[in-house]
Design an enzyme around this catalytic site. Structure first.
Site, PDB file in Angstrom:
ATOM      1  N   SER A  47       0.831  -1.205   0.000  1.00  0.00           N
ATOM      2  CA  SER A  47       0.000   0.000   0.000  1.00  0.00           C
ATOM      3  C   SER A  47       0.862   1.249   0.000  1.00  0.00           C
ATOM      4  O   SER A  47       0.562   2.226  -0.705  1.00  0.00           O
ATOM      5  CB  SER A  47      -0.930   0.013   1.221  1.00  0.00           C
ATOM      6  OG  SER A  47      -1.922  -0.976   1.114  1.00  0.00           O
ATOM      7  N   GLU A  82      -9.721   1.856  -2.959  1.00  0.00           N
ATOM      8  CA  GLU A  82      -9.596   2.012  -4.422  1.00  0.00           C
ATOM      9  C   GLU A  82     -10.791   1.398  -5.145  1.00  0.00           C
ATOM     10  O   GLU A  82     -10.659   0.789  -6.211  1.00  0.00           O
ATOM     11  CB  GLU A  82      -8.294   1.381  -4.946  1.00  0.00           C
ATOM     12  CG  GLU A  82      -7.058   1.626  -4.111  1.00  0.00           C
ATOM     13  CD  GLU A  82      -6.734   3.090  -3.892  1.00  0.00           C
ATOM     14  OE1 GLU A  82      -7.409   3.951  -4.468  1.00  0.00           O
ATOM     15  OE2 GLU A  82      -5.809   3.373  -3.125  1.00  0.00           O
ATOM     16  N   GLY A 109      -5.250  12.722  -1.212  1.00  0.00           N
ATOM     17  CA  GLY A 109      -6.454  13.074  -0.460  1.00  0.00           C
ATOM     18  C   GLY A 109      -7.684  13.186  -1.335  1.00  0.00           C
ATOM     19  O   GLY A 109      -7.987  14.262  -1.866  1.00  0.00           O
ATOM     20  N   LEU A 110      -8.410  12.069  -1.486  1.00  0.00           N
ATOM     21  CA  LEU A 110      -9.651  12.065  -2.256  1.00  0.00           C
ATOM     22  C   LEU A 110     -10.848  11.696  -1.382  1.00  0.00           C
ATOM     23  O   LEU A 110     -11.829  12.418  -1.312  1.00  0.00           O
ATOM     24  CB  LEU A 110      -9.539  11.093  -3.437  1.00  0.00           C
ATOM     25  CG  LEU A 110     -10.792  10.961  -4.318  1.00  0.00           C
ATOM     26  CD1 LEU A 110     -11.120  12.287  -5.004  1.00  0.00           C
ATOM     27  CD2 LEU A 110     -10.603   9.842  -5.347  1.00  0.00           C
TER      28      LEU A 110
END
Length: 391
Positions: A97, A369, A136-137
């Site tokens: 990750s 994701e 940052g989403l």
């Protein structure tokens, strides 16, 4: 009696489908991890510690942004990058990750959407492991629906003012720079927010039962003032962050194979040495059924990943194919880890053996994701031509 198969991927002879260079890269990464990571992974998980001191070594090996060209990046093929992800996740999902977020999200967002000045400032240092990035989403109330994010960026003279909160951000608490996505009057745009910018703070998320050897954080932006030079100039609309997510998902569909393979290796070693009722566990039909089923699952997942990697290297990969690969391989990897734990019996619930650790980590991989539901609907839309995302 025939010798037991130490690598389940040998069942369908995956190596015969790889080039010499691909095998060499995989072997180099595997040897490095066997020395510097695998022996310590259980302790990192038990203590909830990410091995930050390993980051410069990952950079020196060329693993950070390895599939990108220029700016100190290795410029490998997609398949070579995927095989590295497979080896990384065979140790621990937290390690893969980190590499995925650093290279396929933070670095890729700058490489694809940034200005030349932004690339020169950040990419060489990030490739070397001298600077860490995050992406940052996701927000507390908008995970699978980033189009409705609440983080806002508004103009104030020549500057931008950002306000909002991002959640479940890998590397957030240790990142030197964050790619932050925000709504503007002209749609979603990306911004580079260096650590130390006034109004920008992070808070690590504790008490995790999954991805414990990984830093997961909340990003808080309170009247963060940024110059126009901080905006990613080529990122316009939601396709900006989604292009980065597809890069990360590609690494995941290879990585999941690594977690499944390591789980099966552990179960095979145990089944051929642990004796019950006067013979090895592996000599019982039910145990062999479990091992055979899981070996077929790992092998077919690896072949699927390799096929998708070849499509990517040929420039022919479609988003729904990435979704199909991530959905299938992570789902199968969890099933493999859980089944392998049953072969280990009571010993399988300790950190001495890897399957249950992999299973717990893969619960996060299944979600981030793009959840399984999102990928199912992406595949469904490709099959039917109908969009089922909104009611």
């Amino acid at each position: 009696m025939a010798s037991p198969m130490t690598d389940p991927l040998a069942l369908l002879d995956l190596d015969s489908s790889l080039s010499d260079t691909e095998r060499d890269i995989r072997s180099t990464v595997s040897a490095f991890l066997d020395d510097r990571a695998r022996p310590f992974a259980p302790a990192w998980y038990d203590s909830g510690t990410f091995p930050r001191d390993l980051v410069p070594e990952l950079g020196k090996l060329g693993l950070l942004g390895m599939h990108l060209d220029g700016y100190g990046c290795a410029g490998t093929s997609a398949v070579e990058y995927g095989l590295a992800c497979l080896e990384l996740e065979s140790v621990d999902s937290g390690l893969r990750s980190f590499v995925s977020v650093q290279g396929s999200l933070a670095m890729f967002s700058i490489w694809r959407h940034g200005s030349e000045e932004q690339k020169q400032e950040w990419l060489p240092r990030m490739a070397a492991g001298e600077a860490i990035g995050c992406f940052g989403l996701t927000e507390p109330d908008h995970g699978s629906d980033p189009a409705n994010m609440r983080t806002r960026a508004v103009r104030d003279g020549a500057d931008w003012i950002l306000n909002g909160t991002k959640m479940w951000i890998t590397n957030g608490g240790i990142a030197d720079v964050a790619t932050v996505w925000a709504q503007t009057e002209s749609g979603i745009r990306g911004f580079l927010v260096p650590r130390g910018t006034p109004g920008f703070t992070t808070r690590d998320i504790k008490n995790k039962l999954s991805l414990r050897a990984s830093v997961t954080s909340e990003l808080v932006l309170e009247d963060v003032r940024l110059p126009e030079a901080a905006r990613l100039p080529l990122a316009e609309g939601l396709k900006g962050p989604l292009s980065c997510l597809n890069e990360a998902r590609f690494g995941i569909l290879f990585g999941a194979v690594g977690a499944a393979r390591d789980s099966l290796r552990s179960a095979l070693a145990y089944a051929t040495t642990r004796t019950q009722f006067g013979r090895p566990l592996g000599g019982f039909q039910l145990t062999q059924q479990k091992l055979a089923d899981r070996a077929l699952s790992v092998s077919t997942s690896a072949l699927l990943a390799l096929h998708i990697g070849r499509l990517k290297d040929a420039g022919a990969l479609r988003p729904e194919q990435i979704s199909a690969g991530k959905l299938h391989n992570v789902r199968e990897a969890i099933a493999t880890a859980r089944e392998c734990r049953t072969i280990l019996g009571g010993s399988g619930i300790t950190s001495e053996y890897s399957p249950l650790r992999h299973a717990a980590n893969l619960e996060s991989v299944l979600t981030y994701e793009g959840t399984s539901e999102i990928h199912l609907l992406t595949v469904g839309r490709a099959l039917t031509g109908l969009n089922a995302f909104a009611g």
